[in-house]
Design an enzyme around this catalytic site. Structure first.
Site: not given
Ligand SMILES: Nc1ncnc2c1ncn2[C@@H]1O[C@H](COP(=O)(O)OP(=O)(O)OP(=O)(O)O)[C@@H](O)[C@H]1O
Length: 618
Positions: A130, A245, A454, A488, A532, A566, A572
């Site tokens: 990502g 990791d 309060d 909460d 109940d 359970d 239950k």
């Molecule tokens: N909560 C956060 N706040 C700020 N920066 C973040 C956050 N989460 C991730 N990052 C940034 O984004 C980058 C990529 O995130 P992350 O490592 O979660 O991705 P990934 O695709 O799961 O990586 P990997 O290749 O390790 O599987 C991190 O190295 C960090 O620099």
């Protein structure tokens, strides 16, 4: 300008490593059994023939696609990624790792409309799965991190199984662990046709790696950071999660204050694993993996080795591997962040570990003993994360047990957040039914009355926030909300005394104090949860009890409660189930959680992070 998901999809690097951890897991917002609770509730498995066959089939499929198993390390930066290697034909030691390939699905069932609620701002980073951006809530202006994970499709239009597992893994484990301040909080999960967007707590202080690569820390600074990491790991292990990791890239500072808290991020290859269960899939980042991971037979203690490597880095600014097998690995990695897997594996297995070269001569014996204990190649000799917290090197000046009650409120709130919903409700029922003259209750009532400015018998969020701001805690505004939402659960914006007491109580001393009337108290508490009065709490009654008239926003809550409590598996709960459930609660330690007491009186830096600092103490 922010890149919409489709654009991200194009920007995304080609497919990363296939993930070999074939864990069956679930998203708690979908009505399926939670692996977390299953891992907690079930005895270590004897695999069935069918499970083994499924496992072998899956492994054969994976073995047929070796190009997906490793990702070549690309020098430098970003730091080398995690990998995971399936092991064809080996018996598994764990319950669920291989037993269920991901379902053939086209969507996860997450919410839609991410862009209606959030606007993307600058990019924060990227990983294998990502790209992470700042996301600004259009209504409130609050800032978050959003990890956008472009969907990967297999032939036939269904989502690629590895992708499915990876996304679900991350969401499930974050949900499971996210109530502690040591873990980056997951707020929401969205999806559209092309992308999954995970909205998380924003960490603006950068990765721990950014600091390590600048050189070693002072021993005192290293100790604080190691303590925070060990706490995060102890909490994960306490919840039956092996991180797999642990590395400096997967810990981020909440903000840019020198004492900013550390948060664990990225649970993509974590796995549910109970103490004593074994995993036989290589997974992790080569430099940090334990020798037994290479031998493909490991358990939670593998995380402790990784902690040892990071601790060594923090203290010395280099890796521990020396001698013929390790010298080069250490030098090249710290300089260029690159290595070749073969040399690293040799170093992990055989290299001498150097505890004599400078700066070890200037470091304390306790520090050396701590790191040596983590880096024991005999994993059976390694301490657990909880034992490490009690190691003399990590001991805080003031033991938690000696701390005044008001200093431990944030720890108590985190601890309560990690209880399952049923345990939270059960605690409240016990409090409701116990004698008014209890010593613990009167202490907690006094603290509550201080919060209730309060004097209406209830504390609002704003009263609590104010209380947390007036004293000496370092908490972001978002963290305060996260903590209070735990107490909460019906989202009324109010906390009454019984909720407060349930969250604050020490289970062990509570039980000891009530010993004389324990049986009666348990009976009364059970009766008060059984509307109940027929002696059983059905699943329907349980839903009402746990989530009120509205029903549960997270469907798995009822199933999870049944799995946890359970004992006779009849769907239950009766008094006997309830009694055994209460007996099973043993761990009550506050030392697993950060106290968040302000370290220097100035609190954390709020600049531009959306996590404006609250300082306080009740
Ligand atoms: N909560 C956060 N706040 C700020 N920066 C973040 C956050 N989460 C991730 N990052 C940034 O984004 C980058 C990529 O995130 P992350 O490592 O979660 O991705 P990934 O695709 O799961 O990586 P990997 O290749 O390790 O599987 C991190 O190295 C960090 O620099």
């Amino acid at each position: 300008m922010p890149a919409p998901c489709a654009q991200l999809l194009r920007q995304q690097a080609p497919c990363g490593p296939a993930l070999g951890h074939l864990q069956r897991w679930q998203h708690p917002w979908l009505r399926r059994p939670s692996l977390a609770a299953a891992a907690a509730a079930q005895p270590p498995p004897q695999q069935t023939q069918t499970q083994q066959q499924t496992q072998q089939q899956t492994q054969q499929q994976q073995a047929a696609a070796p190009q997906q198993q490793f990702r070549q390390q690309a020098p430098p930066p970003p730091p080398p990624p995690a990998f995971s290697v399936p092991t064809a034909g080996r018996p598994s030691h764990t319950a669920d790792l291989y037993s269920s390939p991901a379902d053939p699905i086209t969507s996860f069932g997450f919410a839609h409309g991410f862009s209606d609620k959030y606007e993307l701002a600058g990019q924060l980073g990227s990983g294998t799965f990502g790209i992470v951006h700042v996301a600004v809530n259009r209504e409130t202006g609050e800032r978050y991190a959003v990890k956008s994970m472009p969907k990967r499709f297999a032939n036939g239009g269904q989502l690629e199984p590895y992708y499915v597992r990876r996304v679900r893994n991350e969401v499930d484990i974050c949900n499971h662990l996210g109530r502690s301040l040591s873990v980056c909080y997951l707020y929401e999960a969205y999806e559209d046709d092309t992308c999954v967007d995970l909205v998380m707590e924003l960490c603006t202080g950068g990765q721990l790696w950014d600091k390590i690569k600048l050189g070693s820390y002072s021993e005192a600074d290293a100790r604080r950071l190691v303590r925070e990491m060990v706490r995060a790991v102890a909490q994960c292990h306490g919840m039956n999660v092996m991180l797999r990791d642990i590395k400096p890239e997967n810990f981020m500072f909440l903000d840019s204050h020198p004492d900013a808290p550390l948060k664990a991020i990225d649970f993509g290859i974590s796995v549910f694993c109970r103490p004593g269960q074994y995993v036989d899939v290589r997974a992790g980042t080569p430099i940090y993996i334990a020798p037994e991971v290479l031998r493909m037979n490991y358990t939670l203690s593998a995380d402790i080795w990784s902690l040892g490597i990071v601790s060594y880095q923090l203290l010395t600014g280099r890796l521990p591997f020396s001698g013929e097998e390790g010298q080069d690995v250490s030098e090249v990695y710290m300089r260029k962040q690159t290595y070749d897997n073969k040399s690293v594996f040799r170093a992990v297995l055989f290299a001498e570990l150097d505890f004599t070269s400078p700066p070890w001569d200037t470091l304390s014996d306790a520090a050396r003993d701590f790191v040596q204990a983590c880096l024991n190649r005999d994993e059976k000799q390694r301490p657990t994360a909880e034992q490490l917290l009690a190691h003399s090197w990590l001991q805080e000046e003031l033991a938690v047990s000696d701390a005044p009650f008001s200093d431990t409120i944030v720890q108590r709130l985190q601890r309560f957040g990690l209880y399952g919903r049923f345990r939270q409700v059960a605690m409240r029922a016990l409090i409701h039914n116990m004698a008014r003259d209890s010593e613990q209750l009167s202490d907690m009532r006094a603290a509550f009355q201080q919060l209730d400015t309060d004097s209406d018998g209830r504390v609002t969020y704003s009263e609590l926030k104010q209380a947390l701001q007036n004293g000496h805690f370092d908490l972001s505004a978002q963290e305060v909300e996260q903590l209070l939402e735990q107490v909460d659960q019906q989202h009324r914006g109010l906390i009454d005394f019984e909720q407060w007491a349930a969250a604050m109580a020490d289970w062990r001393s509570f039980k000891d104090e009530q010993q004389a009337d324990w049986e009666g108290l348990v009976r009364r508490a059970f009766r008060s949860m059984d509307p109940d009065g027929d002696g059983v709490i059905t699943a329907q009654e349980l839903e009402l009890l746990l989530c009120g008239e509205e029903g549960c926003e997270v469907p798995d809550i009822v199933d999870a409660a049944l799995r946890e409590a359970d004992a006779d598996h009849d769907g239950k709960l009766d008094l006997q189930d309830f009694k055994s459930f209460l007996e099973s609660k043993t761990d009550d330690s506050l030392s697993l959680f950060e106290s968040r007491i302000s370290r220097d009186g100035s609190g954390s830096d709020s600049s531009g992070s959306g996590s404006d600092s609250c300082k306080g103490g009740a």
